[in-house]
Scaffold this active site. Structure first.
Site, PDB file in Angstrom:
ATOM      1  N   CYS A 275       0.303  -1.358   0.349  1.00 49.15           N
ATOM      2  CA  CYS A 275       0.090  -0.500   0.269  1.00 49.15           C
ATOM      3  C   CYS A 275       1.017   1.110   0.248  1.00 49.15           C
ATOM      4  O   CYS A 275       1.585   1.509   1.321  1.00 49.15           O
ATOM      5  CB  CYS A 275      -0.923   0.048   1.001  1.00 49.15           C
TER       6      CYS A 275
ATOM      7  N   TRP B 206      -9.011   5.516  -0.221  1.00 47.09           N
ATOM      8  CA  TRP B 206      -9.844   5.873  -1.921  1.00 47.09           C
ATOM      9  C   TRP B 206      -8.981   5.806  -2.384  1.00 47.09           C
ATOM     10  O   TRP B 206      -7.963   4.816  -2.703  1.00 47.09           O
ATOM     11  CB  TRP B 206      -9.579   7.745  -1.296  1.00 47.09           C
TER      12      TRP B 206
ATOM     13  N   ARG C 295      -0.410   4.532   2.837  1.00 51.59           N
ATOM     14  CA  ARG C 295       0.151   4.603   4.885  1.00 51.59           C
ATOM     15  C   ARG C 295       0.473   6.021   5.414  1.00 51.59           C
ATOM     16  O   ARG C 295       0.017   5.440   6.536  1.00 51.59           O
ATOM     17  CB  ARG C 295       0.766   3.046   4.771  1.00 51.59           C
TER      18      ARG C 295
ATOM     19  N   GLU D 188      -5.359   2.996 -10.848  1.00 51.70           N
ATOM     20  CA  GLU D 188      -5.502   1.968  -9.961  1.00 51.70           C
ATOM     21  C   GLU D 188      -7.205   1.487 -10.500  1.00 51.70           C
ATOM     22  O   GLU D 188      -7.253   1.000 -11.693  1.00 51.70           O
ATOM     23  CB  GLU D 188      -6.241   1.889  -8.459  1.00 51.70           C
TER      24      GLU D 188
HETATM   25  N1  ARG Z   1      -6.423  -1.486  -6.919  1.00 50.41           N
HETATM   26  C1  ARG Z   1      -7.434  -2.166  -6.219  1.00 50.41           C
HETATM   27  C2  ARG Z   1      -8.796  -1.651  -6.997  1.00 50.41           C
HETATM   28  O1  ARG Z   1      -8.600  -0.898  -8.162  1.00 50.41           O
HETATM   29  C3  ARG Z   1      -8.272  -1.434  -4.759  1.00 50.41           C
HETATM   30  C4  ARG Z   1      -7.043  -1.947  -3.968  1.00 50.41           C
HETATM   31  C5  ARG Z   1      -7.262  -0.739  -2.939  1.00 50.41           C
HETATM   32  N2  ARG Z   1      -6.710   0.581  -2.697  1.00 50.41           N
HETATM   33  C6  ARG Z   1      -6.949   1.662  -2.734  1.00 50.41           C
HETATM   34  N3  ARG Z   1      -6.840   2.693  -2.666  1.00 50.41           N
HETATM   35  N4  ARG Z   1      -7.251   1.404  -1.335  1.00 50.41           N
HETATM   36  O2  ARG Z   1     -10.331  -1.506  -7.146  1.00 50.41           O
END
Ligand code: ARG
Length: 377
Positions: A84, A256, A87, A261
């Site tokens: 992560c 968030w 953090r 991602e």
């Molecule tokens: N990478 C994953 C997604 O696209 C989520 C993982 C957790 N991500 C976060 N920002 N807490 O759905």
């Protein structure tokens, strides 16, 4: 409005794995209690607490965390999440202590309440909801979905997929339990809860608990016509929270989103929504040769659209440059506190413009610490 649809378990629903009714490892419990007291010097009472835990583990095979221990354990599990990048704010994790909830219906209700609270109308809050732990006598409920919000994936007659290919199996499981999707690209799947005993529960997630952002681009009006969208809250629901030898298999948590991602993985990966060629075509790029860097160009515009749309919708999102800098701030804070901050380079470096972010240009300690969020099997 909440609906429960319960049905007998058909053949194609995976049976619950054999119970992990292990006895709590007293050494892990002691290590955690020592960590708690080392970081809370004013708490006091450590010798008595250690004695009580040793007695409980001897008698019952496990022990119960105090509320303060649980909160600390959950926050440190985030602090110890090597993959992560976000953090820096581990201390602000809100812990919803729901250890008294025992039924599958109760778990489903808590998941929905979690989503509502975490969404905060767009001002996303990092939260974990802690449901009952496994005990030697009883296996706790589990959530089969890997996130609280997942989009269905449907196999089409020609072998293609409508929706998110990642969720084909979860979609089939939901269908086997009686769920019928609308066949769209962004149909929110129901929650599937495996209770301590008996058949899984299928629970619809109310639409007003799932905030979504339709994607548009600040410069290209046609982008909205692609019909792309994503949900606001990434809430991981299939990892166990391990604290001091106790396993909480049902502890959904969220932060968030970092834009990449969604823009550089969920919508771009060839085995997910695979949108790069679609975007490149609309941009009029030359897709006949790799050397036009059409993939890279399309990827950037897709990510611009994600950040722009979330911001316009008033939904918390971060960009990979800012989040990378925050992570290095976190690293130096941890070092100043006398701790190592382990990290997994291959997860920390963003999937877009890696070398342009400072997290690329260094190595990290790779030790694995507990408390932790872990995948059991
Ligand atoms: N990478 C994953 C997604 O696209 C989520 C993982 C957790 N991500 C976060 N920002 N807490 O759905």
């Amino acid at each position: 409005m909440r609906t429960w649809i319960r049905s007998l378990r058909p053949h194609d629903v995976p049976a619950a794995p054999v119970a992990a009714r292990r006895v709590t490892d007293l050494r892990e419990a002691e290590r955690f209690i020592r960590l708690y007291h080392a970081e809370h010097p004013s708490a006091g009472g450590m010798p008595a607490r250690l004695r009580d835990i040793a007695r409980d583990v001897a008698r019952h095979g496990t022990y119960t965390h105090t509320y303060e221990e649980l909160v600390f354990g959950a926050r440190v599990a985030w602090r110890n999440s090597n993959r992560c990048i976000g953090r820096l704010y581990w201390r602000s994790l809100k812990v919803r202590d729901r250890r008294q909830v025992s039924t599958a219906e109760g778990v489903a209700l808590e998941c929905v309440a979690h989503l509502r609270e975490a969404t905060g109308g767009g001002r996303i809050r990092p939260i974990v909801t802690v449901l009952p732990p496994d005990t030697p006598g009883l296996r706790a409920p589990r959530i089969l979905n890997d996130q609280l919000v997942r989009y269905a994936g449907y196999r089409t007659a020609d072998g293609g997929v409508v929706g998110d290919p990642r969720n084909l199996a979860l979609t089939r499981t939901a269908e086997a339990l009686g769920w019928r999707g609308r066949g769209g690209r962004f149909d929110v799947l129901p929650l599937i809860i495996q209770p301590a005993r008996g058949e899984p529960l299928l629970s619809h997630v109310p639409g007003d608990a799932v905030l979504e952002v339709p994607l548009e681009h600040p410069c290209y009006a046609w982008f909205a016509e692609l019909g792309l969208r994503w949900h606001a809250v990434p809430a991981i629901s299939d990892m166990c929270l391990e604290i001091g030898g106790v396993c909480y298999p049902c502890a959904p948590f969220n932060g968030w989103y970092m834009g990449t991602e969604i823009g550089a993985r969920n919508l771009a990966d060839a085995d997910r929504y695979d949108q790069l060629e679609v975007v490149a075509d609309r941009l009029g790029l030359d897709t006949s040769t790799e050397r036009s860097l059409w993939r890279d160009h399309a990827l950037v515009e897709l990510n611009v659209a994600v950040l722009h749309s979330f911001e316009r919708a008033g939904v918390t999102v971060s960009d990979h440059h800012t989040e990378s800098r925050r992570f290095l701030t976190h690293l130096s804070k941890e070092e100043r506190a006398g701790r190592v901050c382990p990290a997994d380079w291959s997860w920390i470096v963003p999937p877009l413009s890696g070398g342009v972010t400072p997290v690329f240009h260094r190595y990290y300690d790779t030790s694995v610490l507990t408390p932790a969020f872990v995948h059991h099997r």
